[in-house]
Design an enzyme around this catalytic site. Structure first.
Site, PDB file in Angstrom:
ATOM      1  N   LEU A   5       0.854  -1.203   0.000  1.00  0.00           N
ATOM      2  CA  LEU A   5       0.000   0.000   0.000  1.00  0.00           C
ATOM      3  C   LEU A   5       0.888   1.251   0.000  1.00  0.00           C
ATOM      4  O   LEU A   5       1.791   1.373   0.833  1.00  0.00           O
ATOM      5  CB  LEU A   5      -0.917  -0.014   1.226  1.00  0.00           C
ATOM      6  CG  LEU A   5      -1.943   1.117   1.329  1.00  0.00           C
ATOM      7  CD1 LEU A   5      -3.210   0.623   2.045  1.00  0.00           C
ATOM      8  CD2 LEU A   5      -1.409   2.349   2.044  1.00  0.00           C
ATOM      9  N   ASP A  59      -8.795  11.913   0.197  1.00  0.00           N
ATOM     10  CA  ASP A  59      -8.102  13.158   0.526  1.00  0.00           C
ATOM     11  C   ASP A  59      -7.593  13.006   1.959  1.00  0.00           C
ATOM     12  O   ASP A  59      -8.376  13.034   2.912  1.00  0.00           O
ATOM     13  CB  ASP A  59      -9.066  14.346   0.415  1.00  0.00           C
ATOM     14  CG  ASP A  59      -8.377  15.649   0.761  1.00  0.00           C
ATOM     15  OD1 ASP A  59      -7.197  15.617   1.183  1.00  0.00           O
ATOM     16  OD2 ASP A  59      -9.018  16.702   0.607  1.00  0.00           O
ATOM     17  N   ASN A  86       3.850   7.807   2.177  1.00  0.00           N
ATOM     18  CA  ASN A  86       4.684   8.715   1.387  1.00  0.00           C
ATOM     19  C   ASN A  86       4.015  10.071   1.130  1.00  0.00           C
ATOM     20  O   ASN A  86       4.704  11.078   0.949  1.00  0.00           O
ATOM     21  CB  ASN A  86       4.997   8.015   0.053  1.00  0.00           C
ATOM     22  CG  ASN A  86       5.429   8.982  -1.009  1.00  0.00           C
ATOM     23  OD1 ASN A  86       6.573   9.430  -1.046  1.00  0.00           O
ATOM     24  ND2 ASN A  86       4.504   9.370  -1.893  1.00  0.00           N
ATOM     25  N   TYR A 151       6.822  22.855   7.620  1.00  0.00           N
ATOM     26  CA  TYR A 151       7.121  21.630   6.863  1.00  0.00           C
ATOM     27  C   TYR A 151       8.276  20.860   7.510  1.00  0.00           C
ATOM     28  O   TYR A 151       8.180  19.658   7.763  1.00  0.00           O
ATOM     29  CB  TYR A 151       7.457  21.971   5.403  1.00  0.00           C
ATOM     30  CG  TYR A 151       7.916  20.778   4.593  1.00  0.00           C
ATOM     31  CD1 TYR A 151       7.056  19.717   4.342  1.00  0.00           C
ATOM     32  CD2 TYR A 151       9.219  20.697   4.098  1.00  0.00           C
ATOM     33  CE1 TYR A 151       7.473  18.611   3.607  1.00  0.00           C
ATOM     34  CE2 TYR A 151       9.640  19.599   3.365  1.00  0.00           C
ATOM     35  CZ  TYR A 151       8.762  18.559   3.124  1.00  0.00           C
ATOM     36  OH  TYR A 151       9.179  17.458   2.404  1.00  0.00           O
ATOM     37  N   LYS A 155       8.331  17.092   9.480  1.00  0.00           N
ATOM     38  CA  LYS A 155       9.210  15.970   9.147  1.00  0.00           C
ATOM     39  C   LYS A 155      10.038  15.528  10.368  1.00  0.00           C
ATOM     40  O   LYS A 155      10.388  14.354  10.487  1.00  0.00           O
ATOM     41  CB  LYS A 155      10.105  16.329   7.962  1.00  0.00           C
ATOM     42  CG  LYS A 155       9.313  16.510   6.665  1.00  0.00           C
ATOM     43  CD  LYS A 155       8.542  15.246   6.301  1.00  0.00           C
ATOM     44  CE  LYS A 155       7.758  15.357   5.009  1.00  0.00           C
ATOM     45  NZ  LYS A 155       7.018  14.120   4.677  1.00  0.00           N
TER      46      LYS A 155
HETATM   47  N1  LIG Z   1      10.725  16.358  -3.306  1.00  0.00           N
HETATM   48  C1  LIG Z   1      11.570  16.538  -2.301  1.00  0.00           C
HETATM   49  O1  LIG Z   1      12.563  17.296  -2.404  1.00  0.00           O
HETATM   50  C2  LIG Z   1      11.364  15.809  -0.993  1.00  0.00           C
HETATM   51  C3  LIG Z   1      12.412  15.820  -0.069  1.00  0.00           C
HETATM   52  C4  LIG Z   1      12.246  15.169   1.129  1.00  0.00           C
HETATM   53  C5  LIG Z   1      11.070  14.509   1.406  1.00  0.00           C
HETATM   54  N2  LIG Z   1      10.060  14.504   0.498  1.00  0.00           N
HETATM   55  C6  LIG Z   1       8.812  13.802   0.861  1.00  0.00           C
HETATM   56  O2  LIG Z   1       8.531  12.805  -0.105  1.00  0.00           O
HETATM   57  C7  LIG Z   1       7.135  12.527  -0.093  1.00  0.00           C
HETATM   58  C8  LIG Z   1       6.620  12.492  -1.522  1.00  0.00           C
HETATM   59  O3  LIG Z   1       6.680  13.796  -2.070  1.00  0.00           O
HETATM   60  P1  LIG Z   1       7.160  14.087  -3.553  1.00  0.00           P
HETATM   61  O4  LIG Z   1       8.405  14.851  -3.462  1.00  0.00           O
HETATM   62  O5  LIG Z   1       7.125  12.862  -4.367  1.00  0.00           O
HETATM   63  O6  LIG Z   1       6.056  15.160  -4.004  1.00  0.00           O
HETATM   64  P2  LIG Z   1       4.845  15.075  -5.035  1.00  0.00           P
HETATM   65  O7  LIG Z   1       5.324  14.653  -6.367  1.00  0.00           O
HETATM   66  O8  LIG Z   1       4.143  16.376  -4.901  1.00  0.00           O
HETATM   67  O9  LIG Z   1       3.934  13.905  -4.448  1.00  0.00           O
HETATM   68  C9  LIG Z   1       3.145  14.084  -3.297  1.00  0.00           C
HETATM   69  C10 LIG Z   1       2.083  13.018  -3.271  1.00  0.00           C
HETATM   70  O10 LIG Z   1       1.276  13.216  -2.102  1.00  0.00           O
HETATM   71  C11 LIG Z   1      -0.080  13.231  -2.499  1.00  0.00           C
HETATM   72  N3  LIG Z   1      -0.925  14.082  -1.668  1.00  0.00           N
HETATM   73  C12 LIG Z   1      -0.734  15.372  -1.335  1.00  0.00           C
HETATM   74  N4  LIG Z   1      -1.761  15.823  -0.615  1.00  0.00           N
HETATM   75  C13 LIG Z   1      -2.626  14.787  -0.490  1.00  0.00           C
HETATM   76  C14 LIG Z   1      -3.889  14.637   0.136  1.00  0.00           C
HETATM   77  N5  LIG Z   1      -4.501  15.654   0.771  1.00  0.00           N
HETATM   78  N6  LIG Z   1      -4.502  13.424   0.073  1.00  0.00           N
HETATM   79  C15 LIG Z   1      -3.923  12.402  -0.606  1.00  0.00           C
HETATM   80  N7  LIG Z   1      -2.740  12.484  -1.213  1.00  0.00           N
HETATM   81  C16 LIG Z   1      -2.097  13.668  -1.161  1.00  0.00           C
HETATM   82  C17 LIG Z   1      -0.062  13.789  -3.917  1.00  0.00           C
HETATM   83  O11 LIG Z   1      -1.243  13.396  -4.561  1.00  0.00           O
HETATM   84  P3  LIG Z   1      -2.164  14.385  -5.455  1.00  0.00           P
HETATM   85  O12 LIG Z   1      -2.102  13.815  -6.832  1.00  0.00           O
HETATM   86  O13 LIG Z   1      -3.500  14.224  -4.847  1.00  0.00           O
HETATM   87  O14 LIG Z   1      -1.605  15.777  -5.338  1.00  0.00           O
HETATM   88  C18 LIG Z   1       1.170  13.109  -4.487  1.00  0.00           C
HETATM   89  O15 LIG Z   1       0.860  11.818  -4.931  1.00  0.00           O
HETATM   90  C19 LIG Z   1       6.489  13.627   0.762  1.00  0.00           C
HETATM   91  O16 LIG Z   1       6.207  13.114   2.040  1.00  0.00           O
HETATM   92  C20 LIG Z   1       7.576  14.692   0.842  1.00  0.00           C
HETATM   93  O17 LIG Z   1       7.461  15.474   1.993  1.00  0.00           O
HETATM   94  C21 LIG Z   1      10.177  15.132  -0.716  1.00  0.00           C
END
Ligand SMILES: NC(=O)c1ccc[n+]([C@@H]2O[C@H](COP(=O)([O-])OP(=O)(O)OC[C@H]3O[C@@H](n4cnc5c(N)ncnc54)[C@H](OP(=O)(O)O)[C@@H]3O)[C@@H](O)[C@H]2O)c1
Length: 253
Positions: A5, A59, A86, A151, A155
């Site tokens: 999941l 959501d 995630n 943010y 984390k």
């Molecule tokens: N990118 C970075 O630099 C980075 C660095 C460190 C950690 N992270 C962490 O990695 C994880 C994944 O992020 P990402 O970088 O891959 O960003 P991303 O491409 O924006 O993906 C975020 C995901 O979370 C989902 N999401 C957001 N709000 C939601 C809600 N209310 N209900 C259900 N789903 C929701 C989004 O789905 P929707 O299609 O619904 O928007 C999307 O699938 C996050 O926890 C982030 O904090 C990212």
């Protein structure tokens, strides 16, 4: 049959986790808000691999999200063996200017839903004496983050909470770990009015690192040597560096 999941599977790191486990012939439950994007991913993966992909449209910022997920898990005959928490959103800018609605959604997605889903599956896995949970934090968990304060604080919660649960769960034969990616090339930046720097890590690489961490049952994994070294810098240097980078909502140095 076993299912993995993944929350937030519609883009970025979550989508790459889905691709990784699909290519390893694992059935998937993909959770997200956007039905069209979930449908596209299901179609892509079921066409390429001999697996089943179950979609749960939720959501995670809504109060009801957790109850409907719990109902689905308790009523279904599906066996879940791995959960990847995630889904996440970021905030940026001076703290007093971040809209309260955005901070609320961020706390609901990054903290509350992660905590509730973790508890749901701890109970589920404890009854089976097996199972694994990976929570996605960030290198931002290791320092206060001026101009992205809520943010980074969210984390830090994920890191601390998961490290504690790793200890609790081990005695019950269950693995709980936390993955800390550094800057990664995903939609997270655009969605929080920031620019993604050119040197950002490939999300597919982050997913591979996370999958290896799960195999090895490592409690904490920071992605990449550079990020590992950066988290070791003295806190005051990290804080002023982050402030310089994040000021005005930009990650461009
Ligand atoms: N990118 C970075 O630099 C980075 C660095 C460190 C950690 N992270 C962490 O990695 C994880 C994944 O992020 P990402 O970088 O891959 O960003 P991303 O491409 O924006 O993906 C975020 C995901 O979370 C989902 N999401 C957001 N709000 C939601 C809600 N209310 N209900 C259900 N789903 C929701 C989004 O789905 P929707 O299609 O619904 O928007 C999307 O699938 C996050 O926890 C982030 O904090 C990212």
């Amino acid at each position: 049959m076993d299912y993995v999941l993944i929350t937030g599977a519609t883009s970025g790191i979550g989508k790459e986790f889905a691709r990784y486990y699909a290519s390893a012939a694992k059935n998937l439950i993909i959770v997200g808000r956007n039905r069209d994007r979930l449908d596209d991913l299901k179609m892509e993966l079921e066409r390429k691999f001999p697996i089943e992909v179950v979609i749960i449209t939720l959501d995670l910022a809504s109060q009801d999200a957790f109850a409907s997920l719990a109902r689905f898990i308790n009523e279904s005959t599906i066996d879940v063996s791995l959960v990847i928490n995630n889904a996440g959103i970021a905030t940026s800018g001076p703290a007093e200017q971040v809209p309260s609605k955005r901070d609320y959604e961020m706390v609901m997605v990054n903290i509350y839903s992660l905590m509730e889903i973790t508890k749901l599956f701890l109970d589920y896995f404890y009854q089976r004496n097996k199972g694994a949970i990976l929570n996605v934090a960030s290198t931002g968990a290791y320092a206060p983050g001026p101009f992205t304060a809520s943010y980074f604080a969210s984390k830090s919660f994920v890191l601390s909470y998961t490290q504690a649960l790793n200890f609790e769960a081990k005695a019950n034969g269950v693995y709980v770990g936390v993955l800390c990616p550094g800057t990664t090339a995903t939609n997270l930046f655009q969605a929080s009015n920031q620019k993604c720097p050119r040197w950002a890590m490939d999300p597919a690489k982050v997913a591979r690192i996370g999958a290896r961490q799960i195999n090895r049952e490592k409690p904490v994994q920071i992605c990449g040597w550079t990020n590992q070294l950066l988290t070791m810098l003295p806190k005051r240097i990290k804080v002023s560096g982050i402030a310089r980078i994040k000021k005005n909502g930009s990650t461009e140095i």
